[in-house]
Design a protein around this motif. Structure first.
Motif, PDB file in Angstrom:
ATOM      1  N   ARG A  66       0.983-116.252  38.603  1.00  0.00           N
ATOM      2  CA  ARG A  66      -0.423-116.262  39.003  1.00  0.00           C
ATOM      3  C   ARG A  66      -1.016-114.860  38.948  1.00  0.00           C
ATOM      4  O   ARG A  66      -2.122-114.644  38.453  1.00  0.00           O
ATOM      5  CB  ARG A  66      -0.552-116.803  40.432  1.00  0.00           C
ATOM      6  CG  ARG A  66      -0.360-118.298  40.558  1.00  0.00           C
ATOM      7  CD  ARG A  66      -1.516-119.081  39.926  1.00  0.00           C
ATOM      8  NE  ARG A  66      -1.087-120.462  39.724  1.00  0.00           N
ATOM      9  CZ  ARG A  66      -0.479-120.890  38.634  1.00  0.00           C
ATOM     10  NH1 ARG A  66      -0.267-120.056  37.632  1.00  0.00           N
ATOM     11  NH2 ARG A  66      -0.117-122.149  38.509  1.00  0.00           N
ATOM     12  N   GLU A  67      -0.261-113.871  39.463  1.00  0.00           N
ATOM     13  CA  GLU A  67      -0.745-112.487  39.456  1.00  0.00           C
ATOM     14  C   GLU A  67      -0.955-111.997  38.030  1.00  0.00           C
ATOM     15  O   GLU A  67      -1.952-111.371  37.710  1.00  0.00           O
ATOM     16  CB  GLU A  67       0.251-111.585  40.184  1.00  0.00           C
ATOM     17  CG  GLU A  67       0.311-111.815  41.683  1.00  0.00           C
ATOM     18  CD  GLU A  67       1.282-110.872  42.363  1.00  0.00           C
ATOM     19  OE1 GLU A  67       2.000-110.142  41.645  1.00  0.00           O
ATOM     20  OE2 GLU A  67       1.325-110.861  43.611  1.00  0.00           O
ATOM     21  N   ALA A  75      -8.390-108.559  31.929  1.00  0.00           N
ATOM     22  CA  ALA A  75      -8.256-107.664  30.776  1.00  0.00           C
ATOM     23  C   ALA A  75      -8.969-108.245  29.559  1.00  0.00           C
ATOM     24  O   ALA A  75      -9.624-107.520  28.808  1.00  0.00           O
ATOM     25  CB  ALA A  75      -6.779-107.438  30.461  1.00  0.00           C
ATOM     26  N   GLU A  76      -8.853-109.566  29.369  1.00  0.00           N
ATOM     27  CA  GLU A  76      -9.514-110.218  28.241  1.00  0.00           C
ATOM     28  C   GLU A  76     -11.030-110.145  28.403  1.00  0.00           C
ATOM     29  O   GLU A  76     -11.762-109.878  27.448  1.00  0.00           O
ATOM     30  CB  GLU A  76      -9.073-111.688  28.164  1.00  0.00           C
ATOM     31  CG  GLU A  76      -9.581-112.426  26.941  1.00  0.00           C
ATOM     32  CD  GLU A  76      -9.044-111.840  25.648  1.00  0.00           C
ATOM     33  OE1 GLU A  76      -9.825-111.771  24.679  1.00  0.00           O
ATOM     34  OE2 GLU A  76      -7.866-111.448  25.602  1.00  0.00           O
ATOM     35  N   ILE A 144      -8.012-107.989  44.237  1.00  0.00           N
ATOM     36  CA  ILE A 144      -7.400-106.652  44.271  1.00  0.00           C
ATOM     37  C   ILE A 144      -6.319-106.534  43.208  1.00  0.00           C
ATOM     38  O   ILE A 144      -6.303-105.585  42.428  1.00  0.00           O
ATOM     39  CB  ILE A 144      -6.809-106.361  45.666  1.00  0.00           C
ATOM     40  CG1 ILE A 144      -7.934-106.312  46.704  1.00  0.00           C
ATOM     41  CG2 ILE A 144      -6.029-105.047  45.651  1.00  0.00           C
ATOM     42  CD1 ILE A 144      -7.453-106.261  48.134  1.00  0.00           C
ATOM     43  N   GLY A 145      -5.405-107.507  43.157  1.00  0.00           N
ATOM     44  CA  GLY A 145      -4.318-107.458  42.193  1.00  0.00           C
ATOM     45  C   GLY A 145      -3.231-106.470  42.594  1.00  0.00           C
ATOM     46  O   GLY A 145      -3.341-105.764  43.593  1.00  0.00           O
ATOM     47  N   LYS A 146      -2.205-106.415  41.792  1.00  0.00           N
ATOM     48  CA  LYS A 146      -1.077-105.525  42.072  1.00  0.00           C
ATOM     49  C   LYS A 146      -1.509-104.065  41.969  1.00  0.00           C
ATOM     50  O   LYS A 146      -1.988-103.624  40.945  1.00  0.00           O
ATOM     51  CB  LYS A 146       0.063-105.812  41.089  1.00  0.00           C
ATOM     52  CG  LYS A 146       1.355-105.058  41.406  1.00  0.00           C
ATOM     53  CD  LYS A 146       2.459-105.462  40.445  1.00  0.00           C
ATOM     54  CE  LYS A 146       3.760-104.742  40.783  1.00  0.00           C
ATOM     55  NZ  LYS A 146       4.859-105.118  39.847  1.00  0.00           N
ATOM     56  N   ARG A 147      -1.342-103.313  43.062  1.00  0.00           N
ATOM     57  CA  ARG A 147      -1.720-101.900  43.142  1.00  0.00           C
ATOM     58  C   ARG A 147      -3.183-101.677  42.722  1.00  0.00           C
ATOM     59  O   ARG A 147      -3.543-100.660  42.153  1.00  0.00           O
ATOM     60  CB  ARG A 147      -0.789-101.034  42.296  1.00  0.00           C
ATOM     61  CG  ARG A 147       0.653-100.990  42.794  1.00  0.00           C
ATOM     62  CD  ARG A 147       1.418 -99.869  42.120  1.00  0.00           C
ATOM     63  NE  ARG A 147       1.471-100.008  40.690  1.00  0.00           N
ATOM     64  CZ  ARG A 147       2.376-100.720  40.029  1.00  0.00           C
ATOM     65  NH1 ARG A 147       3.336-101.353  40.701  1.00  0.00           N
ATOM     66  NH2 ARG A 147       2.352-100.800  38.723  1.00  0.00           N
ATOM     67  N   GLY A 148      -4.033-102.680  42.989  1.00  0.00           N
ATOM     68  CA  GLY A 148      -5.459-102.523  42.705  1.00  0.00           C
ATOM     69  C   GLY A 148      -5.821-102.666  41.239  1.00  0.00           C
ATOM     70  O   GLY A 148      -6.942-102.345  40.841  1.00  0.00           O
ATOM     71  N   GLN A 149      -4.896-103.184  40.428  1.00  0.00           N
ATOM     72  CA  GLN A 149      -5.121-103.252  38.979  1.00  0.00           C
ATOM     73  C   GLN A 149      -6.328-104.125  38.629  1.00  0.00           C
ATOM     74  O   GLN A 149      -7.156-103.758  37.791  1.00  0.00           O
ATOM     75  CB  GLN A 149      -3.862-103.791  38.292  1.00  0.00           C
ATOM     76  CG  GLN A 149      -3.920-103.745  36.773  1.00  0.00           C
ATOM     77  CD  GLN A 149      -2.613-104.192  36.142  1.00  0.00           C
ATOM     78  OE1 GLN A 149      -1.697-104.645  36.829  1.00  0.00           O
ATOM     79  NE2 GLN A 149      -2.514-104.083  34.840  1.00  0.00           N
ATOM     80  N   THR A 150      -6.435-105.279  39.268  1.00  0.00           N
ATOM     81  CA  THR A 150      -7.553-106.180  38.984  1.00  0.00           C
ATOM     82  C   THR A 150      -8.874-105.581  39.455  1.00  0.00           C
ATOM     83  O   THR A 150      -9.886-105.632  38.749  1.00  0.00           O
ATOM     84  CB  THR A 150      -7.324-107.540  39.664  1.00  0.00           C
ATOM     85  OG1 THR A 150      -6.077-108.081  39.237  1.00  0.00           O
ATOM     86  CG2 THR A 150      -8.436-108.515  39.324  1.00  0.00           C
ATOM     87  N   LEU A 154     -12.194-104.759  37.255  1.00  0.00           N
ATOM     88  CA  LEU A 154     -13.510-105.295  37.608  1.00  0.00           C
ATOM     89  C   LEU A 154     -14.539-104.175  37.749  1.00  0.00           C
ATOM     90  O   LEU A 154     -15.700-104.327  37.355  1.00  0.00           O
ATOM     91  CB  LEU A 154     -13.415-106.075  38.923  1.00  0.00           C
ATOM     92  CG  LEU A 154     -12.774-107.463  38.857  1.00  0.00           C
ATOM     93  CD1 LEU A 154     -12.575-108.013  40.260  1.00  0.00           C
ATOM     94  CD2 LEU A 154     -13.607-108.413  38.021  1.00  0.00           C
ATOM     95  N   GLU A 155     -14.104-103.047  38.302  1.00  0.00           N
ATOM     96  CA  GLU A 155     -15.015-101.910  38.460  1.00  0.00           C
ATOM     97  C   GLU A 155     -15.434-101.369  37.092  1.00  0.00           C
ATOM     98  O   GLU A 155     -16.608-101.016  36.883  1.00  0.00           O
ATOM     99  CB  GLU A 155     -14.351-100.818  39.291  1.00  0.00           C
ATOM    100  CG  GLU A 155     -15.290 -99.699  39.689  1.00  0.00           C
ATOM    101  CD  GLU A 155     -14.672 -98.765  40.724  1.00  0.00           C
ATOM    102  OE1 GLU A 155     -14.810 -99.025  41.928  1.00  0.00           O
ATOM    103  OE2 GLU A 155     -14.020 -97.779  40.313  1.00  0.00           O
ATOM    104  N   ASN A 156     -14.482-101.294  36.166  1.00  0.00           N
ATOM    105  CA  ASN A 156     -14.818-100.838  34.807  1.00  0.00           C
ATOM    106  C   ASN A 156     -15.811-101.780  34.137  1.00  0.00           C
ATOM    107  O   ASN A 156     -16.758-101.347  33.466  1.00  0.00           O
ATOM    108  CB  ASN A 156     -13.549-100.729  33.966  1.00  0.00           C
ATOM    109  CG  ASN A 156     -12.655 -99.591  34.403  1.00  0.00           C
ATOM    110  OD1 ASN A 156     -13.106 -98.643  35.043  1.00  0.00           O
ATOM    111  ND2 ASN A 156     -11.375 -99.678  34.083  1.00  0.00           N
ATOM    112  N   LEU A 157     -15.583-103.090  34.314  1.00  0.00           N
ATOM    113  CA  LEU A 157     -16.498-104.082  33.768  1.00  0.00           C
ATOM    114  C   LEU A 157     -17.903-103.896  34.336  1.00  0.00           C
ATOM    115  O   LEU A 157     -18.893-103.888  33.612  1.00  0.00           O
ATOM    116  CB  LEU A 157     -16.007-105.492  34.124  1.00  0.00           C
ATOM    117  CG  LEU A 157     -14.876-106.102  33.298  1.00  0.00           C
ATOM    118  CD1 LEU A 157     -14.395-107.377  33.967  1.00  0.00           C
ATOM    119  CD2 LEU A 157     -15.325-106.377  31.883  1.00  0.00           C
ATOM    120  N   SER A 158     -17.954-103.741  35.655  1.00  0.00           N
ATOM    121  CA  SER A 158     -19.236-103.603  36.341  1.00  0.00           C
ATOM    122  C   SER A 158     -19.990-102.374  35.863  1.00  0.00           C
ATOM    123  O   SER A 158     -21.218-102.395  35.707  1.00  0.00           O
ATOM    124  CB  SER A 158     -19.016-103.519  37.853  1.00  0.00           C
ATOM    125  OG  SER A 158     -18.355-104.674  38.321  1.00  0.00           O
TER     126      SER A 158
END
Length: 247
Positions: A66-67, A75-76, A144-150, A154-158
């Motif tokens: 799931r993670e 990422a996609e 949040i995801g693992k170590r804030g990866q997600t 999301l911040e980059n997308l925004s």
């Protein structure tokens, strides 16, 4: 049959067909998006979606899958936004920053729904060119995801979306449940422990790969110390920080 590769007009259709063929529910599988698919324009450039669905056996496998699935989806989406930002024509008239923020919030909601998050609430705070968006959901861990990866993705997308529509440069900062503040405190404490270890052992200490944002936190936390030096090694996304005692 434990695995199947399925093609359909959309990703969700491909997943549904694959689950029917395997005779399992979505909670029992891991899903890898091989090709996200593309609607095209007026019938041109259309691409079908392709997914690889694998039946899982163990509870820990389900959690790990799931993670990874969330990380891959974000990422996609990130790649899609980058490509769209390059290919799309620039609007003739730039919208206001207010409208740009609303476009950004709307896009985050779209991504959340792609992650099966339906209870997302976004609170906004503005400080000059900085736009702080606080995300709240019962599924905060997924955001949040693992170590804030997600969250970082999301911040980059925004950031991309906001400045595509804004009439002046703005900086988007995302947070979920004060994760950023808690993570910074944790990293600063870890930095001091690892620096003390480097001095105690007389050997350099290497961290696991981190984002540039997190490496900067550690660099700053240790910048006042004169008994060690810090530097980064490698290339992203595997770039990591090193603490070395000064002899």
């Amino acid at each position: 049959m434990n695995q199947i590769t399925q093609t359909a007009p959309t990703k969700e259709e491909a997943i549904t067909v694959a689950l029917e063929k395997l005779g399992v529910s979505r909670d029992d599988v891991s899903i890898k998006v091989v090709e996200a698919g593309k609607k095209g324009f007026l019938g041109f450039g259309t691409k079908p979606a392709v997914v690889e669905v694998t039946v899982l056996k163990k509870e820990q496998d389900v959690k790990a899958a799931r993670e990874q699935e969330v990380v891959e989806e974000v990422a996609e989406l990130e790649k899609t936004v980058v490509n769209d930002s390059v290919m799309d024509e620039e609007p003739t008239i730039k919208q206001t920053n207010e409208q740009a923020v609303e476009e950004t919030k709307s896009y985050i909601n779209v991504i959340a729904k792609e992650m099966n998050i339906d209870d997302l609430v976004i609170n906004e705070k503005r400080e000059g060119k900085f736009i702080h968006l606080h995300l709240n959901s019962e599924k905060a861990a997924m955001l949040i995801g693992k170590r804030g990866q997600t969250l970082n993705a999301l911040e980059n997308l925004s950031q991309l979306v906001a400045n595509k529509y804004s009439n002046s440069f703005i900086i988007i900062k995302l947070d979920v449940g004060n994760y950023r503040e808690r993570r910074q405190e944790s990293l600063e404490q870890l930095a001091e422990r690892m620096a003390d270890k480097a001095i105690r052992t007389g050997s350099k200490v290497e961290f696991e790969p981190m984002s540039s944002f997190e490496r900067k936190i550690i660099h700053n936390a240790l910048s006042v110390r004169v008994d060690i030096e810090t530097y980064s090694v490698g290339t992203d996304p595997n770039r990591y920080l090193v603490i070395e005692p000064i002899k």
